[in-house]
Design a protein around this motif. Structure first.
Motif, mmCIF file in Angstrom:
data_model
loop_
_atom_site.group_PDB
_atom_site.id
_atom_site.type_symbol
_atom_site.label_atom_id
_atom_site.label_comp_id
_atom_site.label_asym_id
_atom_site.label_seq_id
_atom_site.Cartn_x
_atom_site.Cartn_y
_atom_site.Cartn_z
ATOM 1 N N LEU A 278 0.882 -1.173 0.000
ATOM 2 C CA LEU A 278 0.000 0.000 0.000
ATOM 3 C C LEU A 278 0.911 1.212 0.000
ATOM 4 C CD1 LEU A 278 -2.584 -0.948 2.774
ATOM 5 C CD2 LEU A 278 -3.100 -0.586 0.374
ATOM 6 N N SER A 279 0.668 2.190 -0.868
ATOM 7 C CA SER A 279 1.625 3.291 -1.000
ATOM 8 C C SER A 279 1.099 4.594 -0.410
ATOM 9 C CB SER A 279 1.954 3.490 -2.488
ATOM 10 O OG SER A 279 2.531 4.755 -2.680
ATOM 11 N N ARG B 219 0.724 6.728 -3.660
ATOM 12 C CA ARG B 219 -0.102 6.317 -4.797
ATOM 13 C C ARG B 219 -1.492 5.864 -4.374
ATOM 14 N NH1 ARG B 219 4.938 3.126 -7.430
ATOM 15 N NH2 ARG B 219 6.161 4.181 -5.836
ATOM 16 N N THR B 220 -1.594 5.299 -3.140
ATOM 17 C CA THR B 220 -2.918 4.900 -2.640
ATOM 18 C C THR B 220 -3.098 5.418 -1.213
ATOM 19 O OG1 THR B 220 -1.968 2.790 -1.863
ATOM 20 C CG2 THR B 220 -2.978 2.780 -4.037
ATOM 21 N N GLU C 146 -5.496 6.946 0.389
ATOM 22 C CA GLU C 146 -6.765 6.655 1.092
ATOM 23 C C GLU C 146 -6.774 5.208 1.595
ATOM 24 O OE1 GLU C 146 -6.663 7.895 -1.922
ATOM 25 O OE2 GLU C 146 -7.456 9.942 -1.766
ATOM 26 N N SER C 147 -6.267 4.288 0.791
ATOM 27 C CA SER C 147 -6.253 2.888 1.231
ATOM 28 C C SER C 147 -5.402 2.718 2.486
ATOM 29 C CB SER C 147 -5.681 1.987 0.131
ATOM 30 O OG SER C 147 -6.300 2.245 -1.095
ATOM 31 N N HIS D 8 -2.276 13.848 -3.426
ATOM 32 C CA HIS D 8 -3.707 14.129 -3.560
ATOM 33 C C HIS D 8 -4.052 15.130 -4.645
ATOM 34 C CE1 HIS D 8 -3.606 12.275 0.468
ATOM 35 N NE2 HIS D 8 -4.801 11.860 0.149
ATOM 36 N N LYS E 97 -2.196 8.674 -12.665
ATOM 37 C CA LYS E 97 -2.095 8.384 -11.237
ATOM 38 C C LYS E 97 -3.121 7.328 -10.809
ATOM 39 C CE LYS E 97 -0.907 11.680 -8.361
ATOM 40 N NZ LYS E 97 -0.839 12.949 -7.595
ATOM 41 N N GLU E 98 -4.308 7.378 -11.407
ATOM 42 C CA GLU E 98 -5.315 6.355 -11.075
ATOM 43 C C GLU E 98 -4.854 4.968 -11.521
ATOM 44 O OE1 GLU E 98 -9.241 9.285 -11.138
ATOM 45 O OE2 GLU E 98 -8.805 8.003 -12.866
ATOM 46 N N ALA F 171 -2.373 3.663 -9.022
ATOM 47 C CA ALA F 171 -3.047 3.214 -7.801
ATOM 48 C C ALA F 171 -3.666 1.839 -8.025
ATOM 49 C CB ALA F 171 -4.118 4.227 -7.383
ATOM 50 N N LYS F 172 -4.318 1.679 -9.183
ATOM 51 C CA LYS F 172 -4.945 0.387 -9.485
ATOM 52 C C LYS F 172 -3.916 -0.734 -9.538
ATOM 53 C CE LYS F 172 -9.015 1.811 -11.894
ATOM 54 N NZ LYS F 172 -9.366 2.361 -13.207
ATOM 55 N N VAL G 231 -3.023 -1.756 -5.992
ATOM 56 C CA VAL G 231 -4.141 -2.470 -5.368
ATOM 57 C C VAL G 231 -4.223 -3.890 -5.935
ATOM 58 C CG1 VAL G 231 -6.664 -2.543 -5.179
ATOM 59 C CG2 VAL G 231 -5.421 -0.392 -4.778
#
Lengths: 174, 174, 174, 174, 174, 174, 174, 174
Positions: free
Chosen positions: A35-36, A39-40, A42-43, B76, C145-146, C149-150, C153
């Protein structure tokens, strides 16, 4: 489960796996996540809040370069957070970047930092923290340390017996 | 308003004010906030998302030690984020901690880093970024740089006239 | 074309190509040049002035050691200049030489510095700067960026499914 | 005149004046200019080319932070260029930034670097360079070094006579 | 012969030979010696004094670790001394040890320091020093620098023609 | 036996064996032990006290990272303790960690520190210390140093005879 | 007399005097000289050879910057040489320059290095070296260390009695 | 009592008192001792063993230079040990010496390291560790963090109201 082990990328796993393995030896359950902080984000926050609510005791966070993961986790929990600075040969700076970015936290939000690439020590420290409130785990840590001491003593005995020249040959060190 | 200037503590303001002041000279509106990546992480996220939606163009973030603020903001937003590493005499490390924690970002989440305590340059860089899409601001930057050049030339002329010994005396430098 | 990518030697190209490639993915045109601040200083100045007049938006400059290229470019333009400090194993100093020589610019002439060998981030930052004034490019950055993130995950899901030991084997990481 | 002494700002003069003063003692003419590699790059180039044509022998350049002045001068002349890295308390990094930015030059464009704040040594080195082709100046350097040696020997004799406790008192060192 | 090139060990020769080779290209005679400041100090002193008397113009000294050779030579001559800090992988410290031990000389005894492992630049600097008093050598330096500039320009033209992807393939860089 | 050589792990033996070997050459008896300041602290204390009582003269301690072994030994003896900082590629920091942890001892408890990985020098220093009170050993040190000097002179003679190009080829250095 | 204490300049005396004073307390005679490796190299060599012949046991050498004094002394004696790296605020580099230039000696010529500005520890180490062959001095060292331990224990008792708040007030520490 | 706070000298107390004070605010009992790893090693061992037997939960150890105290404590307990690296202006190295000597522990003996001079964070971390097994203390930590967040928000509100210029004046920061 008691310890959450986080890292920003699966390329950190070959170092960070040492934390999970030593925790297993010490009788502490753990889980491993990529989990970054960047990059993530919120997670990360979601995971930390859910895990604290679920009764987790410690987080271990490994990151390299401008290593923010441990700090971001620490910002969202009252539990102790252990930071493992990871060295990246490609990014230069001899691992000092990750060390500084992990350890030099502002007043109020500590990160319990271990040495560069020190994932095994992060696992042991997590067990010591749990052991401060759990006699079984503390005894496991004591046994682990006694085993380490015995190993060194045994090696020294072998060294005295063989002499250093033969020992080196025998161990394939020269 | 176009540029959001953030810092983790009001004790950073005596350095960070330089960014706001030079932006004012360059005709760029800005606002100054104390918001901490570690102590008020939700407020930071909220501020960044609201500001990007409102049409802000650039963020400037100043922080010392394990300086995570710029990185957290960059996580963000898709806007450019400028990081100002701040030196803390009390925390040692000669400002390298903040420099590393700001500049050594992982692939995907850059922070445009300026020198240690370089808040004025952060302001100028923000104006240059806005100026890349706004002719008026770019001209203001050009004028600012011409003014700087003239000042140095004027000083050199005075130095040639006086000689360095008299110049030093005159300027109270010895 | 919008972004000029400069480096002092073609030996820097294997690192610096990352900037051009990510810009291509983000829909930003760029061109790549080898021009040296120390060996062909007039060509650098000429190139920068011509490119600014032609409407370029950003320069990216990669250099190692006493890395002056970004600073020399910044001295001749009002556009934002991104500096990529390059590490040279042969010259020692763990990349700190290039980092310091790029980031510690004097007041008035900022260089937007990314991490050591951080050419990919330089490209993304250039796109963010252009995106500050161009909605299409900004959306490309958001999508990029999305996607990142994917990917993380997805890796984490695979990691949870497999467990870290099998994951490491499977990825050939041990 | 033989030696051109350049610095980027008149705030460098209290350190850099040492170069001019020691050159004067060694019988070498010099002139002092404030000219900035980043703020007045054209003036620097013009000055260097004019001075080389006029028969100057050496340039001394003092700069702090991302110290590019010596490198920019070296890019425009075949004469030897001496670089003085200047330490800036405000910019952190303990003077290593200027040292790296001055000394780690790429192949082909050397800068003869002296120690941090070492302006006096820059002056002596310039005299040694001129002295390599000028017997009078070389003799002045020899005399200067003999004088230094005598001063130390005299101090040691006084120290032996007084003992270190009385010597310290006498010199007001405790 | 004009330039004496010294090093403490023949293991330094693979780096230090660059100085002799570039001097040859620039039309300057040189000789190469292994002489150690710590193991054969009297030979060093004797060599330096004999060579200065014989009309040598410059010394180049390469050493690693606590690199004292250049300083010891400088202590015994009024000629300019160029120091080349050598990096030793085995001794750690990323070459900073040799850099500091070469450049941070006390007032009165300068060493003209080039970059870590910068033997080629030491040779060019020696030629520039001789060229300050010798028009032929100075012209050789000018020609050398023009050749370097042409090489870069030629590479850039090839790069524009081919595009960076094909260039990298063609040069075997990927 | 006179010199006790300690190290925290048998993985240090390939470096530390140099101390034992050079002591053998210098006619000084020694013994080699693996004993850890952190894993077997009581054994270290016991060994040191027993050895001092038995008439040992010097201890040599090699350790990496947060290298505490020499300091712990020094805390329990009035004999001189030599510390060898060992570099660990895996732990980053270029050997500076072990150097600092060995040399920066508080007032009252000195450690005689040699260079990073400098086990051979530790052995020679131990012989010099013993030689300060033992004429035979001092003469062995003198002979050892004369041998070193002769080796360099012989290499230089070979170099003068062959020229550096042939020398490099001959030695397989290029 | 047994210990020769050398330094390059009388400005080093306020730090280096600690070595002489602690030696006096430990019953070891010493003498203090200002002699410079760079400015009076012949005097250094002469002094060292004369002193070794006269039966001196140890040399202590303090120097800052490119600290060569200890190395130069070590090159001319078979006796142990203790190096004290001195920090110079004016020359930057946080004392690392002198530390590296003192400790990173090449194989064959060790310098027993103590911490930055660690003149007192240099004196104690010299006494320990002499004590390795002289029971009286070794007993003085033991007594000195016992006295130190008692002082700390006494302070801790006072601290327990007073509590830390009153202790700080009482000692004028807040 | 739950937390033992150790330091090597009463001169560390003005920094280390912050740990005791914040623990008091968080409802955790602590005691403060001056005990030195190097000068009173047996007392340290005795104290640690006695305290672990008495049910202490965490040790906090502050030390500067070659900071061994935390490591020595960690060698004798299975409880978590927090290390506070202390910076010593007199010893140079910008606090990196103590940081490295505290954090770079070998596998098996972790020290939970906080930032340079970070005694307050050491206290908070100790409370977090105790809080991992004690709901009351964890709630105190949560309340402490909420208070910090409110303070920053309040300062930001005041800053928005006043503007940064008036705020600086009002706070006496300019």
């Amino acid at each position: 489960m008691f310890v959450g082990i986080l890292m920003g990328s699966d390329s950190d796993l070959p170092v960070m796996k040492d934390a999970a393995e030593v925790l297993e030896q010490l009788g502490v359950a753990s889980e491993v996540h990529t989990l970054s902080a960047h990059r993530t984000p919120e997670s990360v926050v979601e995971y930390v809040q859910k895990s604290e609510a679920a009764g987790y005791k410690v987080f271990i966070c490994g990151a390299g370069g401008a290593a923010h993961l441990a700090g971001v986790v620490a910002a969202h929990t009252a539990l102790p957070v252990i930071g493992v600075p990871l060295m990246s040969a490609k990014m230069g700076a001899a691992g000092l970047d990750a060390l500084f970015a992990t350890v030099q936290m502002p007043p109020g939000i500590p990160v319990a930092t271990v040495g560069i690439n020190g994932a095994k020590n992060a696992g042991i420290l997590a067990a010591q923290i749990i052991g401060a409130g759990d006699e079984t785990i503390r005894k496991n840590v004591i046994a682990y340390k006694e085993k380490m001491a015995k190993d060194i003593v045994a090696k020294d005995e072998k060294l005295q017996e063989m002499g250093f020249k033969k020992y080196l040959e025998d161990a394939g060190l020269i």
